[in-house]
Design a protein around this motif. Sequence first.
Motif: not given
Length: 392
Positions: A80, A82, A124, A126, A146
Amino acid sequence: MDLSIAEEEVRLVEKEPQRKKDVMFERMLEQKEEVRTVRKIVLWIVAVVLVVGIVGGFSVYTYIKSALEPVDPDSEKVVEVEIPIGSGLDMISEKLEESGIIKNARIFKYYAKVNNEADFQAGTYGLTQSMTPDELIKSLKTGVVYRTPAFTLTIPEGLTIDQIAERTSKKTTITKEQFMEYVTNEQVIQEYMAKYPDIITKEILNENIRYALEGYLFPATYPFFEEKPTVKEVVDTMVDATVQNVIPYKAYWAEEGKDRSVHKMLTFASLLEKEATGQADRETIASVFNNRIEQGMPLQTDPTVLYALGEHKARVMNEDLKVDNVYNTYKNKGLPPGPIANAGTASLQATVEPSKTGYLFFLADKNGVNHFAKTYEDHLKNKAKYIDSQHK
């Protein structure tokens, strides 16, 4: 006996020219040998330089190629990452490197620039170490978040702190008065200084500064996940965005001189934000300001007069230029005591990387197009052509 001596002297005289020829011949042979040696040395040096150049070029190519390859082509682990609101390419690249998603932030940044990639979205993400630069860029431009925010608050570039308060009051339950009361609260200001000591310094406490946090509320679109955020949550978000966006430029600005503080960088950038219409203009206007400061000339920028007056006017009049105020750059040399608005990344970029020109003057025509001049005489010609002729 005397005859023999005379004969010997004659023979010696006859041999002298031959000895001189022999010596000259030997010297010629030595010089030819020296020339051959020098040629060998030169050829050897050239060969070495060529080899080093080829090896060096290949090494650079290999290094860049390697840096643009996935960190781990077989990795399936999702990391993750950000990306804060208002992040520029510099910050995004550093975030990706810190997270182990890319090998080299600088090379990724230049790769994106060369390919004219921009408009990256905050959120955010992935991401995995198996992603290529193209895949990463595509993901970052998609803007996958998300969580869905309850609402967003857009703060454009070039707003003053009271304009930000007004805009916030229209999107939240926070009144303009509550916003202004919070951002001018001495305890709140001290808390921000303690939290961000390298960015928000005692310079903001200058008694001549109208609002301590003027220029420290970053322009961006902010998502809020609660319907009624507190004034603290809103202002914290904006101040934090400023800090995050200033950090990538801080070192570059400081390199130019020991008196170059973050406060002065934000002040300089705010002038560009109010004067410029495009990125090229920002960089050129930055060069004008730098040139005038170096020559001890006042900046004479109209937005500082309007800020001093505390009002917006379509056209600054000659009488306005006489206002006795520390922000008036017609009456005071150098930068004003603090920012006159919030500046975005484009103005921060132009502040640390201005164009190199000989311009000392500029003006904007009725369409907002800036016209630059190196001499006052040429500036007056531009004024007659683009300003005076339009007001007849």
